[in-house]
Design a protein around this motif. Sequence first.
Motif, PDB file in Angstrom:
ATOM      1  N   VAL A  12       0.812  -1.121   0.047  1.00 29.41           N
ATOM      2  CA  VAL A  12       0.126  -0.036  -0.269  1.00 29.41           C
ATOM      3  C   VAL A  12       0.875   1.076   0.088  1.00 29.41           C
ATOM      4  O   VAL A  12       0.617   2.178  -0.663  1.00 29.41           O
ATOM      5  CB  VAL A  12      -1.134  -0.017   1.063  1.00 29.41           C
ATOM      6  N   VAL A  13       1.834   1.146   0.891  1.00 27.07           N
ATOM      7  CA  VAL A  13       3.014   2.563   0.734  1.00 27.07           C
ATOM      8  C   VAL A  13       3.521   2.464  -0.517  1.00 27.07           C
ATOM      9  O   VAL A  13       3.618   3.732  -0.891  1.00 27.07           O
ATOM     10  CB  VAL A  13       3.951   2.077   1.889  1.00 27.07           C
ATOM     11  N   LEU A  14       4.001   1.597  -1.064  1.00 27.48           N
ATOM     12  CA  LEU A  14       4.565   1.489  -2.599  1.00 27.48           C
ATOM     13  C   LEU A  14       3.568   2.197  -3.455  1.00 27.48           C
ATOM     14  O   LEU A  14       3.823   3.109  -4.144  1.00 27.48           O
ATOM     15  CB  LEU A  14       5.146   0.136  -2.989  1.00 27.48           C
ATOM     16  N   GLU A  15       2.436   1.684  -3.452  1.00 28.60           N
ATOM     17  CA  GLU A  15       1.271   2.083  -4.617  1.00 28.60           C
ATOM     18  C   GLU A  15       1.316   3.398  -4.244  1.00 28.60           C
ATOM     19  O   GLU A  15       1.071   4.273  -5.292  1.00 28.60           O
ATOM     20  CB  GLU A  15       0.135   1.319  -4.373  1.00 28.60           C
ATOM     21  N   GLY A  16       0.948   4.029  -3.029  1.00 27.09           N
ATOM     22  CA  GLY A  16       0.583   5.522  -2.759  1.00 27.09           C
ATOM     23  C   GLY A  16       1.869   6.316  -3.293  1.00 27.09           C
ATOM     24  O   GLY A  16       1.775   7.432  -3.858  1.00 27.09           O
ATOM     25  N   HIS A  17       3.125   5.861  -2.938  1.00 25.38           N
ATOM     26  CA  HIS A  17       4.259   6.683  -3.396  1.00 25.38           C
ATOM     27  C   HIS A  17       4.245   6.855  -4.916  1.00 25.38           C
ATOM     28  O   HIS A  17       4.514   7.835  -5.482  1.00 25.38           O
ATOM     29  CB  HIS A  17       5.577   6.015  -2.900  1.00 25.38           C
ATOM     30  N   LEU A  18       4.132   5.508  -5.566  1.00 31.09           N
ATOM     31  CA  LEU A  18       4.136   5.748  -7.077  1.00 31.09           C
ATOM     32  C   LEU A  18       2.821   6.505  -7.476  1.00 31.09           C
ATOM     33  O   LEU A  18       3.178   7.280  -8.664  1.00 31.09           O
ATOM     34  CB  LEU A  18       3.815   4.339  -7.617  1.00 31.09           C
ATOM     35  N   GLN A  19       1.689   6.714  -6.933  1.00 31.75           N
ATOM     36  CA  GLN A  19       0.755   7.692  -7.323  1.00 31.75           C
ATOM     37  C   GLN A  19       1.198   8.785  -7.235  1.00 31.75           C
ATOM     38  O   GLN A  19       0.851   9.835  -8.099  1.00 31.75           O
ATOM     39  CB  GLN A  19      -0.495   7.367  -6.400  1.00 31.75           C
ATOM     40  N   ARG A  20       1.720   9.249  -6.011  1.00 30.57           N
ATOM     41  CA  ARG A  20       2.337  10.739  -5.861  1.00 30.57           C
ATOM     42  C   ARG A  20       3.491  11.045  -7.005  1.00 30.57           C
ATOM     43  O   ARG A  20       3.433  12.081  -7.450  1.00 30.57           O
ATOM     44  CB  ARG A  20       2.964  10.886  -4.607  1.00 30.57           C
ATOM     45  N   VAL A  21       4.297  10.086  -7.296  1.00 23.14           N
ATOM     46  CA  VAL A  21       5.338  10.227  -8.293  1.00 23.14           C
ATOM     47  C   VAL A  21       4.725  10.505  -9.716  1.00 23.14           C
ATOM     48  O   VAL A  21       5.005  11.452 -10.230  1.00 23.14           O
ATOM     49  CB  VAL A  21       6.151   9.019  -8.607  1.00 23.14           C
ATOM     50  N   ALA A  22       3.766   9.765  -9.880  1.00 30.95           N
ATOM     51  CA  ALA A  22       2.792   9.746 -11.344  1.00 30.95           C
ATOM     52  C   ALA A  22       2.237  11.333 -11.497  1.00 30.95           C
ATOM     53  O   ALA A  22       2.440  12.178 -12.390  1.00 30.95           O
ATOM     54  CB  ALA A  22       1.676   9.002 -11.650  1.00 30.95           C
ATOM     55  N   VAL A  23       1.747  11.851 -10.095  1.00 35.18           N
ATOM     56  CA  VAL A  23       1.453  13.531 -10.127  1.00 35.18           C
ATOM     57  C   VAL A  23       2.370  14.306 -10.263  1.00 35.18           C
ATOM     58  O   VAL A  23       2.135  15.295 -11.010  1.00 35.18           O
ATOM     59  CB  VAL A  23       0.530  13.548  -8.749  1.00 35.18           C
ATOM     60  N   ASN A  24       3.615  14.046  -9.566  1.00 34.19           N
ATOM     61  CA  ASN A  24       4.593  15.161  -9.686  1.00 34.19           C
ATOM     62  C   ASN A  24       5.098  15.041 -11.061  1.00 34.19           C
ATOM     63  O   ASN A  24       5.798  16.183 -11.383  1.00 34.19           O
ATOM     64  CB  ASN A  24       5.894  14.236  -8.828  1.00 34.19           C
ATOM     65  N   HIS A  25       4.996  14.165 -11.750  1.00 32.76           N
ATOM     66  CA  HIS A  25       5.612  14.003 -13.176  1.00 32.76           C
ATOM     67  C   HIS A  25       4.562  14.446 -14.194  1.00 32.76           C
ATOM     68  O   HIS A  25       4.855  14.353 -15.628  1.00 32.76           O
ATOM     69  CB  HIS A  25       6.270  12.872 -13.454  1.00 32.76           C
ATOM     70  N   GLY A  26       3.490  14.403 -13.942  1.00 31.41           N
ATOM     71  CA  GLY A  26       2.080  14.626 -14.721  1.00 31.41           C
ATOM     72  C   GLY A  26       2.034  13.376 -15.601  1.00 31.41           C
ATOM     73  O   GLY A  26       1.534  13.823 -16.900  1.00 31.41           O
ATOM     74  N   VAL A  27       2.119  12.548 -15.189  1.00 31.28           N
ATOM     75  CA  VAL A  27       1.913  11.162 -15.992  1.00 31.28           C
ATOM     76  C   VAL A  27       0.539  10.611 -15.634  1.00 31.28           C
ATOM     77  O   VAL A  27       0.155  10.557 -14.466  1.00 31.28           O
ATOM     78  CB  VAL A  27       2.747  10.074 -15.423  1.00 31.28           C
ATOM     79  N   GLY A  28      -0.225  10.736 -16.734  1.00 37.13           N
ATOM     80  CA  GLY A  28      -1.765  10.372 -16.741  1.00 37.13           C
ATOM     81  C   GLY A  28      -1.940   8.748 -16.483  1.00 37.13           C
ATOM     82  O   GLY A  28      -1.191   7.859 -17.292  1.00 37.13           O
ATOM     83  N   ILE A  29      -2.455   8.577 -15.400  1.00 32.10           N
ATOM     84  CA  ILE A  29      -3.304   7.316 -15.253  1.00 32.10           C
ATOM     85  C   ILE A  29      -4.569   6.910 -15.421  1.00 32.10           C
ATOM     86  O   ILE A  29      -5.220   7.936 -14.783  1.00 32.10           O
ATOM     87  CB  ILE A  29      -2.852   6.865 -13.645  1.00 32.10           C
TER      88      ILE A  29
END
Length: 95
Positions: A12-29
């Motif tokens: 859960v921690v890893l998933e949440g971190h990757l979500q923040r990374v996606a937002v930080n880099h403007g990567v659309g999910i």
Amino acid sequence: ISLRAAGAVAGVVLEGHLQRVAVNHGVGISKRNPTIADLNDPLKADGVYDLPTWRKIQHLADIRNYCDHKKVREPTEDEVKELIAGTDAIIKTIF
């Protein structure tokens, strides 16, 4: 201590971190509730990190699945330790 629970929390921690990374880099999910794999592929495709990092995250996601789903097999203690250490490393190196 429950190995499954420890691994699930690390996942859960890893998933949440990757979500923040996606937002930080403007990567659309595209998914509303993305899994680690749903986040990992677009982050690599957009050049946020390289193939070895993508592979490591995919491996950590596989271990997390052992923790979250009873149907496959029990995670080993070493796998859960690897998931926790790997999550810690990703959080410290990928922003």
